[in-house]
Design an enzyme around this catalytic site. Structure first.
Site, PDB file in Angstrom:
ATOM      1  N   ARG A 143      -1.785 -10.796   8.588  1.00 56.93           N
ATOM      2  CA  ARG A 143      -0.602  -9.789   7.898  1.00 56.93           C
ATOM      3  C   ARG A 143      -1.167  -9.816   6.437  1.00 56.93           C
ATOM      4  O   ARG A 143      -1.020  -8.747   5.507  1.00 56.93           O
ATOM      5  CB  ARG A 143       0.599 -10.804   7.707  1.00 56.93           C
ATOM      6  CG  ARG A 143       1.790 -10.124   7.056  1.00 56.93           C
ATOM      7  CD  ARG A 143       2.144  -8.699   7.655  1.00 56.93           C
ATOM      8  NE  ARG A 143       2.989  -8.016   6.872  1.00 56.93           N
ATOM      9  CZ  ARG A 143       3.183  -6.757   6.708  1.00 56.93           C
ATOM     10  NH1 ARG A 143       2.348  -5.969   7.370  1.00 56.93           N
ATOM     11  NH2 ARG A 143       3.966  -6.138   5.963  1.00 56.93           N
ATOM     12  N   HIS A 186      14.713 -18.370   7.732  1.00 58.85           N
ATOM     13  CA  HIS A 186      14.046 -17.917   8.919  1.00 58.85           C
ATOM     14  C   HIS A 186      14.404 -18.875  10.219  1.00 58.85           C
ATOM     15  O   HIS A 186      13.246 -19.059  10.663  1.00 58.85           O
ATOM     16  CB  HIS A 186      12.460 -17.852   8.361  1.00 58.85           C
ATOM     17  CG  HIS A 186      12.200 -17.137   7.041  1.00 58.85           C
ATOM     18  ND1 HIS A 186      11.210 -16.887   6.409  1.00 58.85           N
ATOM     19  CD2 HIS A 186      13.156 -16.193   6.531  1.00 58.85           C
ATOM     20  CE1 HIS A 186      11.017 -16.126   5.568  1.00 58.85           C
ATOM     21  NE2 HIS A 186      12.237 -15.405   5.508  1.00 58.85           N
ATOM     22  N   TYR A 237      12.407 -14.471  12.855  1.00 62.42           N
ATOM     23  CA  TYR A 237      11.528 -15.443  12.708  1.00 62.42           C
ATOM     24  C   TYR A 237      11.501 -16.600  13.909  1.00 62.42           C
ATOM     25  O   TYR A 237      10.293 -17.229  13.946  1.00 62.42           O
ATOM     26  CB  TYR A 237      11.743 -16.168  11.341  1.00 62.42           C
ATOM     27  CG  TYR A 237      11.183 -15.341  10.315  1.00 62.42           C
ATOM     28  CD1 TYR A 237       9.675 -15.801   9.723  1.00 62.42           C
ATOM     29  CD2 TYR A 237      11.487 -14.393   9.507  1.00 62.42           C
ATOM     30  CE1 TYR A 237       9.155 -15.070   8.729  1.00 62.42           C
ATOM     31  CE2 TYR A 237      10.946 -13.634   8.335  1.00 62.42           C
ATOM     32  CZ  TYR A 237       9.730 -14.101   8.199  1.00 62.42           C
ATOM     33  OH  TYR A 237       9.163 -13.457   7.053  1.00 62.42           O
ATOM     34  N   ASN A 274       9.047 -17.719  -1.698  1.00 62.37           N
ATOM     35  CA  ASN A 274       8.831 -18.277  -0.494  1.00 62.37           C
ATOM     36  C   ASN A 274       8.046 -19.719  -0.511  1.00 62.37           C
ATOM     37  O   ASN A 274       7.284 -19.800  -1.589  1.00 62.37           O
ATOM     38  CB  ASN A 274       8.166 -17.376   0.568  1.00 62.37           C
ATOM     39  CG  ASN A 274       9.377 -16.679   1.376  1.00 62.37           C
ATOM     40  OD1 ASN A 274      10.536 -17.423   1.605  1.00 62.37           O
ATOM     41  ND2 ASN A 274       9.337 -15.327   1.623  1.00 62.37           N
ATOM     42  N   ASP A 317      15.697 -11.993   2.302  1.00 61.54           N
ATOM     43  CA  ASP A 317      16.144 -10.608   2.964  1.00 61.54           C
ATOM     44  C   ASP A 317      15.941 -10.349   4.295  1.00 61.54           C
ATOM     45  O   ASP A 317      16.342  -9.213   4.757  1.00 61.54           O
ATOM     46  CB  ASP A 317      15.320  -9.624   1.796  1.00 61.54           C
ATOM     47  CG  ASP A 317      14.094  -9.691   2.446  1.00 61.54           C
ATOM     48  OD1 ASP A 317      13.701 -10.453   3.275  1.00 61.54           O
ATOM     49  OD2 ASP A 317      13.300  -8.677   1.887  1.00 61.54           O
TER      50      ASP A 317
HETATM   51  N1  LIG Z   1      13.032 -14.777   0.372  1.00 60.96           N
HETATM   52  C1  LIG Z   1      12.592 -13.532   0.868  1.00 60.96           C
HETATM   53  O1  LIG Z   1      13.386 -13.001   1.747  1.00 60.96           O
HETATM   54  C2  LIG Z   1      11.375 -12.626   0.479  1.00 60.96           C
HETATM   55  C3  LIG Z   1      11.174 -11.152   0.665  1.00 60.96           C
HETATM   56  C4  LIG Z   1      10.193 -10.723   0.085  1.00 60.96           C
HETATM   57  C5  LIG Z   1       9.277 -11.587  -0.273  1.00 60.96           C
HETATM   58  N2  LIG Z   1       9.763 -12.871  -0.954  1.00 60.96           N
HETATM   59  C6  LIG Z   1       8.726 -13.598  -1.961  1.00 60.96           C
HETATM   60  O2  LIG Z   1       8.418 -12.992  -2.908  1.00 60.96           O
HETATM   61  C7  LIG Z   1       7.132 -13.424  -3.561  1.00 60.96           C
HETATM   62  C8  LIG Z   1       6.339 -12.269  -3.899  1.00 60.96           C
HETATM   63  O3  LIG Z   1       5.837 -11.733  -2.784  1.00 60.96           O
HETATM   64  P1  LIG Z   1       4.530 -10.456  -2.828  1.00 60.96           P
HETATM   65  O4  LIG Z   1       4.211 -10.301  -1.748  1.00 60.96           O
HETATM   66  O5  LIG Z   1       5.027  -9.506  -3.929  1.00 60.96           O
HETATM   67  O6  LIG Z   1       3.449 -11.415  -3.771  1.00 60.96           O
HETATM   68  P2  LIG Z   1       2.486 -10.842  -4.982  1.00 60.96           P
HETATM   69  O7  LIG Z   1       1.397 -11.749  -4.917  1.00 60.96           O
HETATM   70  O8  LIG Z   1       2.294  -9.789  -5.069  1.00 60.96           O
HETATM   71  O9  LIG Z   1       3.264 -11.145  -6.410  1.00 60.96           O
HETATM   72  C9  LIG Z   1       3.495 -12.608  -6.774  1.00 60.96           C
HETATM   73  C10 LIG Z   1       3.222 -12.705  -8.332  1.00 60.96           C
HETATM   74  O10 LIG Z   1       3.525 -13.979  -8.577  1.00 60.96           O
HETATM   75  C11 LIG Z   1       2.592 -14.288  -9.740  1.00 60.96           C
HETATM   76  N3  LIG Z   1       2.702 -15.992  -9.859  1.00 60.96           N
HETATM   77  C12 LIG Z   1       2.023 -16.735  -9.154  1.00 60.96           C
HETATM   78  N4  LIG Z   1       2.219 -18.013  -9.561  1.00 60.96           N
HETATM   79  C13 LIG Z   1       3.044 -17.842 -10.590  1.00 60.96           C
HETATM   80  C14 LIG Z   1       3.581 -18.849 -11.574  1.00 60.96           C
HETATM   81  N5  LIG Z   1       3.524 -20.203 -11.268  1.00 60.96           N
HETATM   82  N6  LIG Z   1       4.378 -18.151 -12.493  1.00 60.96           N
HETATM   83  C15 LIG Z   1       4.385 -16.937 -12.796  1.00 60.96           C
HETATM   84  N7  LIG Z   1       3.939 -16.073 -11.807  1.00 60.96           N
HETATM   85  C16 LIG Z   1       3.371 -16.646 -10.863  1.00 60.96           C
HETATM   86  C17 LIG Z   1       1.248 -13.583  -9.059  1.00 60.96           C
HETATM   87  O11 LIG Z   1       0.517 -13.646 -10.389  1.00 60.96           O
HETATM   88  C18 LIG Z   1       2.049 -12.392  -8.650  1.00 60.96           C
HETATM   89  O12 LIG Z   1       1.647 -11.394  -9.535  1.00 60.96           O
HETATM   90  C19 LIG Z   1       6.680 -14.338  -2.512  1.00 60.96           C
HETATM   91  O13 LIG Z   1       6.925 -15.645  -2.684  1.00 60.96           O
HETATM   92  C20 LIG Z   1       7.085 -13.735  -1.343  1.00 60.96           C
HETATM   93  O14 LIG Z   1       7.156 -14.734  -0.094  1.00 60.96           O
HETATM   94  C21 LIG Z   1      10.466 -13.380  -0.503  1.00 60.96           C
HETATM   95  O1  LIG Z   2       4.513  -9.857   5.715  1.00 55.04           O
HETATM   96  P1  LIG Z   2       5.287  -9.210   4.465  1.00 55.04           P
HETATM   97  O2  LIG Z   2       4.681  -9.630   3.025  1.00 55.04           O
HETATM   98  O3  LIG Z   2       5.546  -7.684   4.451  1.00 55.04           O
HETATM   99  O4  LIG Z   2       6.945  -9.814   4.545  1.00 55.04           O
HETATM  100  C1  LIG Z   2       7.082 -11.005   4.274  1.00 55.04           C
HETATM  101  C2  LIG Z   2       8.581 -11.125   4.265  1.00 55.04           C
HETATM  102  O5  LIG Z   2       9.354 -10.672   5.272  1.00 55.04           O
HETATM  103  C3  LIG Z   2      10.859 -10.975   5.233  1.00 55.04           C
HETATM  104  O6  LIG Z   2      10.987  -9.803   4.210  1.00 55.04           O
HETATM  105  C4  LIG Z   2      10.937  -8.424   4.814  1.00 55.04           C
HETATM  106  C5  LIG Z   2      11.928  -7.883   5.610  1.00 55.04           C
HETATM  107  O7  LIG Z   2      12.931  -8.412   6.045  1.00 55.04           O
HETATM  108  C6  LIG Z   2      11.218  -6.621   6.570  1.00 55.04           C
HETATM  109  O8  LIG Z   2      12.034  -6.014   7.455  1.00 55.04           O
HETATM  110  C7  LIG Z   2      10.493  -5.876   5.533  1.00 55.04           C
HETATM  111  O9  LIG Z   2      10.496  -4.653   6.178  1.00 55.04           O
HETATM  112  O10 LIG Z   2      10.849  -6.133   4.314  1.00 55.04           O
HETATM  113  C8  LIG Z   2      10.758  -7.483   3.956  1.00 55.04           C
HETATM  114  C9  LIG Z   2       9.711  -7.881   2.869  1.00 55.04           C
HETATM  115  O11 LIG Z   2       8.376  -7.431   3.520  1.00 55.04           O
HETATM  116  C10 LIG Z   2      11.278 -12.180   4.703  1.00 55.04           C
HETATM  117  O12 LIG Z   2      12.615 -12.173   4.661  1.00 55.04           O
HETATM  118  C11 LIG Z   2      10.367 -12.652   3.694  1.00 55.04           C
HETATM  119  O13 LIG Z   2      10.813 -13.826   3.312  1.00 55.04           O
HETATM  120  C12 LIG Z   2       8.937 -12.641   3.618  1.00 55.04           C
HETATM  121  O14 LIG Z   2       8.149 -12.788   2.543  1.00 55.04           O
HETATM  122 MN   LIG Z   3      13.003 -14.493   3.726  1.00 52.23          MN
END
Ligand SMILES: NC(=O)c1ccc[n+]([C@@H]2O[C@H](COP(=O)([O-])OP(=O)(O)OC[C@H]3O[C@@H](n4cnc5c(N)ncnc54)[C@H](O)[C@@H]3O)[C@@H](O)[C@H]2O)c1
Ligand SMILES: O=P(O)(O)OC[C@H]1O[C@H](O[C@H]2[C@H](O)[C@@H](O)[C@@H](O)O[C@@H]2CO)[C@H](O)[C@@H](O)[C@@H]1O
Ligand SMILES: [Mn+2]
Length: 447
Positions: free
Chosen positions: A290, A206, A270, A153, A176
């Site tokens: 959060r 979002h 969102y 993200n 997701d």
């Molecule tokens: N698109 C979606 O719907 C969706 C859903 C869930 C999570 N996410 C995204 O997934 C990502 C991970 O979320 P999380 O809560 O598990 O975070 P997290 O901090 O637990 O994990 C992220 C990892 O990325 C690593 N990292 C950071 N910068 C880096 C780089 N430049 N190169 C390689 N590794 C790097 C960190 O060391 C860490 O281990 C976030 O960007 C989050 O927003 C997106």
């Molecule tokens: O605040 P977080 O880290 O728990 O979640 C942020 C992410 O939220 C969305 O994904 C959610 C999902 O849709 C929700 O229902 C939950 O149960 O699981 C997912 C991951 O937590 C969103 O789509 C992501 O972009 C956000 O990073």
């Molecule tokens: Mn998302």
């Protein structure tokens, strides 16, 4: 749908191996080997210590459940990105320490503080852009035929930046949140899951709306859903929501109020941040956001369980489960690998998919996925309300990317001040100035 099989097996790299989502994705991959067979699984992260904790537990899981899969975790880009078919990118540049600032700085100024929304989302965007571009470059250098499924993200800003900076790259940006909501719609209607329904949806990441939901016979499911959502939002309750955290419960329920603004469609959760920002601020604690919840719950659970597995030397009784949401990532790989033309949402250059929105906007719409990637489906015209909202928010996202490319203070101030949830340019400037200090190790120096 089980894809037509041949004898290929795939090599997958999870970039951001240290993510809290990694174990859920690994279990989803292991569960889906009949659909999407693996020969190799690799982790890459720039924090070797964080990644190792998850990798050591994963090595045990794989040894017990699919020992034929070669597994390795590395911080070396060449080792990681060589001989890879699919990269699943889930990095968080700045990790939770910076997410916390994205949330707390705006709140200090009375503005919504959120990971992907408003000033917090823009700040995160400027950190993520170079991180994701670097992953794309590694992929193209070491495995030029691979596809990247990016869900790092804020996906909207990352997708706009990669559209401009790497227009020919095989990167697909996905989210997701609609997956979660579509599964909820299925539960509300008494179906097994989202695959029992067909959807039309349009907007930005979002920031979107469903215009049609039908069952597999083509029956209109919108009236029943609207009746339910107008009272309960997307909250299902019971066993379905037994493990849903309080803040998500609030979000799913608030969709009832968001829905009322346009009863002809069903909204993404969102949108609450844009339509009810004062309510959100009133329901926020600027000292416990959060990030604090995620650190206390999901992060603690994931790393605690990894340690337990490693100490026990077995994952036979693990609490880790396949992450239902991440099945869409495996479905997407399957669709590309086997050219299934499965219909799924993606964040993609508009190019006419929403006919009255800038063709260069990065929108979220259904696409058919095959061997050559996504083919967008036309969603027709956005209604006046949505057209206005999308145009404004897309301009915010474009200005954020302009600011990163041009190192422009003014463009970033414009992005902050144009954002619907920021009351005026003065507040926007105050937040921006605090954000510049907080992000000094990540952002370009702004002129
Ligand atoms: N698109 C979606 O719907 C969706 C859903 C869930 C999570 N996410 C995204 O997934 C990502 C991970 O979320 P999380 O809560 O598990 O975070 P997290 O901090 O637990 O994990 C992220 C990892 O990325 C690593 N990292 C950071 N910068 C880096 C780089 N430049 N190169 C390689 N590794 C790097 C960190 O060391 C860490 O281990 C976030 O960007 C989050 O927003 C997106
Ligand atoms: O605040 P977080 O880290 O728990 O979640 C942020 C992410 O939220 C969305 O994904 C959610 C999902 O849709 C929700 O229902 C939950 O149960 O699981 C997912 C991951 O937590 C969103 O789509 C992501 O972009 C956000 O990073
Ligand atoms: Mn998302």
């Amino acid at each position: 749908m089980v894809a037509q099989k041949d004898d290929r097996k795939f090599s997958v790299l999870i970039a951001g191996g240290g993510s809290t989502y990694t174990p859920g994705i690994v279990l989803t991959l292991l569960n889906g080997l009949d659909k999407f067979p693996l020969r190799k699984l690799k982790f890459y992260d720039n924090d070797g210590e964080r990644q190792k904790k998850i990798a050591d537990a994963t090595a045990i899981l794989i040894k017990e459940r699919a020992p034929e899969i070669e597994f390795e975790a590395t911080t070396d880009p060449k080792e990681a990105f060589t001989d890879v078919d699919f990269v699943m990118a889930q990095i968080r540049v700045g990790k939770y320490a910076m997410r916390s600032k994205d949330e707390k700085i705006p709140l200090k100024h009375g503005v919504v503080g959120q990971e992907t929304t408003g000033p917090g989302g823009i700040a995160y965007g400027l950190r993520s852009i170079p991180g994701v571009i670097q992953l794309v470059d590694y992929m193209e250098k070491y495995s030029p035929n691979a596809w990247m499924l990016n869900y790092s993200n804020p996906a909207a800003i990352v997708a706009e930046a990669t559209r401009r900076e790497r227009p020919n790259s095989k990167i697909i940006n996905i989210c997701d949140m609609p997956i979660d909501i579509m599964d909820r719609m299925a539960a509300i209607l008494g179906f097994k899951d989202r695959n029992d329904l067909d959807f039309r949806y349009y907007g930005l990441n979002h920031f979107g709306w469903w215009t049609e939901v039908t069952d597999k016979k083509g029956n209109d499911m919108m009236p029943k859903l609207k009746e339910y959502v107008s009272k309960n939002g997307y909250w299902v309750g019971g066993d379905y929501d037994a493990h849903t955290e309080k803040s998500w419960e609030e979000t799913f329920k608030k969709a009832a109020d968001v829905y009322k603004l346009d009863p002809t469609t069903l909204p993404n959760t969102y949108l609450k941040y844009y339509m009810y920002p004062s309510w959100v601020v009133k329901h926020s604690n600027p000292n416990y956001t959060r990030t604090d919840e995620v650190e206390a719950h999901r992060q603690k659970m994931v790393f605690g369980e990894c340690k337990r597995i490693v100490d026990a030397g077995t994952a036979k009784d693990t609490e880790f489960k396949p992450d239902e949401h991440s099945t869409y990532i495996v479905d997407l790989c399957t669709a590309i690998a086997y050219n299934t033309h499965q219909r799924m949402l993606a964040i993609i250059p508009n190019e006419g998919a929403i006919s009255n929105i800038d063709p260069t906007a990065t929108v979220e719409v259904p696409c058919l996925f095959g061997a050559n990637g996504p083919e967008r489906l036309s969603m027709g015209k956005a209604a006046t309300y949505q057209q206005g909202m999308i145009t404004e928010q897309n301009s915010v996202e474009k200005l954020a990317v302009d600011a990163w490319q041009e190192h422009s203070y003014t463009k970033l101030w414009e992005a902050f001040s144009l954002c619907k949830i920021v009351p005026d340019a003065g507040v926007a400037k105050d937040i921006l100035d605090d954000m510049i200090v907080a992000n000094k190790d990540y952002w370009p120096e702004l002129k």
